[in-house]
Design a protein around this motif. Structure first.
Motif, PDB file in Angstrom:
ATOM      1  N   ARG A  90       1.051  -1.267  -0.172  1.00 19.23           N
ATOM      2  CA  ARG A  90      -0.094  -0.709  -0.253  1.00 19.23           C
ATOM      3  C   ARG A  90       0.986   1.071  -0.107  1.00 19.23           C
ATOM      4  O   ARG A  90       1.866   1.337  -0.078  1.00 19.23           O
ATOM      5  CB  ARG A  90      -1.097  -0.310   1.162  1.00 19.23           C
ATOM      6  CG  ARG A  90      -0.339   0.436   2.038  1.00 19.23           C
ATOM      7  CD  ARG A  90      -1.334   0.738   3.594  1.00 19.23           C
ATOM      8  NE  ARG A  90      -2.740   0.825   3.375  1.00 19.23           N
ATOM      9  CZ  ARG A  90      -2.609   2.396   3.761  1.00 19.23           C
ATOM     10  NH1 ARG A  90      -1.665   2.565   4.491  1.00 19.23           N
ATOM     11  NH2 ARG A  90      -3.354   2.732   3.392  1.00 19.23           N
ATOM     12  N   ALA A  91      -0.062   2.487  -0.084  1.00 21.54           N
ATOM     13  CA  ALA A  91       0.826   3.634  -0.124  1.00 21.54           C
ATOM     14  C   ALA A  91       1.644   3.539   1.414  1.00 21.54           C
ATOM     15  O   ALA A  91       0.972   3.339   2.564  1.00 21.54           O
ATOM     16  CB  ALA A  91       0.143   5.201  -0.180  1.00 21.54           C
ATOM     17  N   ALA A  92       2.583   4.542   1.553  1.00 19.30           N
ATOM     18  CA  ALA A  92       3.483   4.607   2.915  1.00 19.30           C
ATOM     19  C   ALA A  92       3.154   6.779   2.486  1.00 19.30           C
ATOM     20  O   ALA A  92       3.753   7.072   1.483  1.00 19.30           O
ATOM     21  CB  ALA A  92       4.949   4.161   2.391  1.00 19.30           C
ATOM     22  N   HIS A  93       3.415   7.427   3.945  1.00 20.09           N
ATOM     23  CA  HIS A  93       3.446   8.598   3.828  1.00 20.09           C
ATOM     24  C   HIS A  93       4.695   9.193   4.815  1.00 20.09           C
ATOM     25  O   HIS A  93       5.175   8.621   5.768  1.00 20.09           O
ATOM     26  CB  HIS A  93       2.108   9.216   4.514  1.00 20.09           C
ATOM     27  CG  HIS A  93       2.290  10.877   4.586  1.00 20.09           C
ATOM     28  ND1 HIS A  93       2.494  11.061   6.009  1.00 20.09           N
ATOM     29  CD2 HIS A  93       2.660  11.397   3.988  1.00 20.09           C
ATOM     30  CE1 HIS A  93       2.652  12.977   5.482  1.00 20.09           C
ATOM     31  NE2 HIS A  93       2.354  12.821   3.999  1.00 20.09           N
ATOM     32  N   LEU A  94       5.653   9.733   4.292  1.00 16.66           N
ATOM     33  CA  LEU A  94       6.839   9.778   4.512  1.00 16.66           C
ATOM     34  C   LEU A  94       6.861  11.538   5.513  1.00 16.66           C
ATOM     35  O   LEU A  94       6.942  12.420   4.405  1.00 16.66           O
ATOM     36  CB  LEU A  94       8.606   9.823   3.967  1.00 16.66           C
ATOM     37  CG  LEU A  94       8.486   7.991   4.240  1.00 16.66           C
ATOM     38  CD1 LEU A  94       9.178   8.624   2.531  1.00 16.66           C
ATOM     39  CD2 LEU A  94       8.152   7.335   4.491  1.00 16.66           C
ATOM     40  N   ILE A  95       7.297  11.823   6.170  1.00 18.65           N
ATOM     41  CA  ILE A  95       7.596  12.859   7.745  1.00 18.65           C
ATOM     42  C   ILE A  95       8.593  13.394   7.233  1.00 18.65           C
ATOM     43  O   ILE A  95      10.069  12.736   7.913  1.00 18.65           O
ATOM     44  CB  ILE A  95       6.931  13.010   8.626  1.00 18.65           C
ATOM     45  CG1 ILE A  95       5.667  13.023   8.430  1.00 18.65           C
ATOM     46  CG2 ILE A  95       7.035  14.957   9.203  1.00 18.65           C
ATOM     47  CD1 ILE A  95       4.763  12.675   9.432  1.00 18.65           C
TER      48      ILE A  95
END
Length: 144
Positions: free
Chosen positions: A100-105
């Motif tokens: 699935r998609a991942a979100h990075l900060i």
């Protein structure tokens, strides 16, 4: 079940490039982030051999920093991966490997950020990133 779009395009909405990050299932025997790696999708393509079509993607790997989540934030830290010759760690994988998609900060650090920094340069402008497990319920279940 909902639909999730993962994008890799050089000109998103006629403004700037968009190359999303994803969780790649690299070890289904392990749970959570131990069984996943993070990568940035650069291109989708497919090819056909003897009547079988193989949907693939070109990705840039991120390396996990440490063997567990950061003690202060509870978030995993990743950094862009490089080969021994300092070239970016880029691979071709089957689309089915993407979970699935991942979100990075970005890990911002103590220095000021340039006002000229655009959102589409953020994955190229920092050395370390937090894997955001608070992006949604599914990310929270993965990135523990």
């Amino acid at each position: 079940m909902r639909t999730e779009y993962i994008r890799a395009c050089p000109l998103w909405r006629n403004e700037a490039p968009r190359y999303d990050c994803v969780f790649v299932n690299t070890n289904p025997e392990l749970e959570g982030m131990q069984g996943f790696d993070v990568a940035r999708v650069l291109c989708f393509f497919s090819f056909t051999v003897r009547g079988t079509t193989f949907p693939c993607t070109v990705i840039r790997w991120f390396d996990t920093v440490g063997d567990s989540a950061d003690e202060d934030t509870g978030l995993w830290i990743v950094r862009p991966g490089f080969n021994p010759n300092r070239s970016p760690n880029i691979s071709i994988i089957h689309v089915d490997s993407i979970y699935r998609a991942a979100h990075l900060i970005p890990v911002y650090g103590a220095r000021f950020i340039s006002r000229d920094l655009k959102f589409h340069h953020s994955y190229d402008s920092f050395r370390f990133y937090y894997v955001n497990k608070y992006a949604d319920h599914h990310a929270f279940e993965i990135a523990f």
